[in-house]
Scaffold this active site. Structure first.
Site, short mmCIF file in Angstrom:
data_model
loop_
_atom_site.label_atom_id
_atom_site.label_comp_id
_atom_site.label_asym_id
_atom_site.label_seq_id
_atom_site.Cartn_x
_atom_site.Cartn_y
_atom_site.Cartn_z
N LYS A 103 0.82 -1.22 0.00
CA LYS A 103 0.00 0.00 0.00
C LYS A 103 0.86 1.27 0.00
CE LYS A 103 -3.96 -2.30 2.13
NZ LYS A 103 -5.05 -2.21 3.15
N TYR A 135 -12.68 -1.76 -4.27
CA TYR A 135 -13.21 -1.88 -2.91
C TYR A 135 -14.73 -1.82 -2.87
CZ TYR A 135 -8.51 -1.61 -0.93
OH TYR A 135 -7.21 -1.88 -0.58
N ASN A 140 -2.28 0.33 6.71
CA ASN A 140 -1.79 -0.95 7.27
C ASN A 140 -0.83 -1.70 6.34
OD1 ASN A 140 -3.67 -1.85 5.46
ND2 ASN A 140 -4.83 -3.11 6.90
N HIS A 163 -2.06 -5.47 1.63
CA HIS A 163 -3.34 -6.18 1.49
C HIS A 163 -3.05 -7.63 1.16
CE1 HIS A 163 -7.38 -7.22 0.14
NE2 HIS A 163 -6.83 -7.72 -0.95
N GLU A 184 -9.49 -10.12 -7.53
CA GLU A 184 -8.70 -8.92 -7.22
C GLU A 184 -7.54 -8.75 -8.20
OE1 GLU A 184 -9.86 -8.90 -2.47
OE2 GLU A 184 -7.79 -9.30 -3.05
P1 CMP Z 1 -7.60 -4.63 3.64
O1 CMP Z 1 -8.16 -5.83 4.29
O2 CMP Z 1 -6.35 -4.73 2.88
O3 CMP Z 1 -8.73 -4.03 2.68
C1 CMP Z 1 -9.82 -3.31 3.26
C2 CMP Z 1 -9.25 -2.24 4.11
O4 CMP Z 1 -10.13 -1.36 4.75
C3 CMP Z 1 -8.49 -2.87 5.26
O5 CMP Z 1 -7.35 -3.51 4.74
C4 CMP Z 1 -8.19 -1.64 6.09
O6 CMP Z 1 -7.03 -0.97 5.64
C5 CMP Z 1 -9.38 -0.75 5.79
N1 CMP Z 1 -10.18 -0.54 6.98
C6 CMP Z 1 -10.31 0.63 7.59
N2 CMP Z 1 -11.12 0.52 8.66
C7 CMP Z 1 -11.52 -0.77 8.72
C8 CMP Z 1 -12.33 -1.51 9.62
N3 CMP Z 1 -12.93 -0.94 10.66
N4 CMP Z 1 -12.50 -2.82 9.38
C9 CMP Z 1 -11.88 -3.42 8.32
N5 CMP Z 1 -11.09 -2.75 7.45
C10 CMP Z 1 -10.90 -1.45 7.65
#
Ligand code: CMP
Length: 150
Positions: free
Chosen positions: A12, A52, A117, A120, A131
């Site tokens: 990311k 998304y 974070n 992914h 994806e």
């Molecule tokens: P990822 O699973 O890579 O893809 C969806 C993203 O949404 C997740 O990582 C997080 O970076 C983001 N996200 C932000 N807030 C939330 C949340 N409360 N629960 C899950 N994903 C979240």
């Protein structure tokens, strides 16, 4: 013939900007993943919203789109011996919230917040295929044997 399985990852914008791309790819490779497709890319809002779409309407959707369109990303199709590529990558990546990610995981080291974070990892083989098709056509996935032929 040995079974293999595949998954999909995105490094990311915060991890790319921090110069962590090489370190993260090295961890993936040294933990048994082979790269089958790899590129740097940039998502505009429309592409990010399509990728998304499953999260549309959730409170974190807009911040997620803003972040994922804030800089370059690196996307890869990964392969591994056995049938557990999806699970193995999710274990290596760690919990969605870096504060809860186990020591040694990629998000523990490079994640800054739930949104920022670092990486992914797809949550099922079906979603992995869906994806990676946002980024790679079938003929961009390199199927050739990894053993050098000469
Ligand atoms: P990822 O699973 O890579 O893809 C969806 C993203 O949404 C997740 O990582 C997080 O970076 C983001 N996200 C932000 N807030 C939330 C949340 N409360 N629960 C899950 N994903 C979240």
């Amino acid at each position: 013939m040995q079974t293999t399985s595949r998954t999909f990852t995105i490094i990311k914008p915060n991890a790319v900007a921090a110069g962590a791309t090489g370190n993260i790819l090295d961890r993936l490779i040294s933990n048994g993943f082979r790269i089958r497709a790899l590129k740097m890319d940039f998502l505009d809002r429309n592409r990010a919203a399509r990728f998304y779409a499953v999260h549309r309407g959730k409170p974190f959707f807009e911040p997620l789109l803003r972040f994922m369109t804030s800089g370059a990303i690196v996307v890869a199709v990964l392969e591994r011996e056995g049938e557990d590529a999806v699970e193995a990558l999710r274990t290596l990546v760690g919990a969605t919230d870096p504060a809860l990610a186990a020591p040694g995981t990629i998000r523990h080291e490079f994640g800054e917040s739930v949104t920022r974070n670092a990486i992914h990892a797809s949550d099922s083989p079906e979603n992995a295929r869906k994806e990676w098709s946002h980024f790679f056509s079938d003929d961009q996935i390199v199927e050739v044997d990894y053993q050098p032929s000469i």
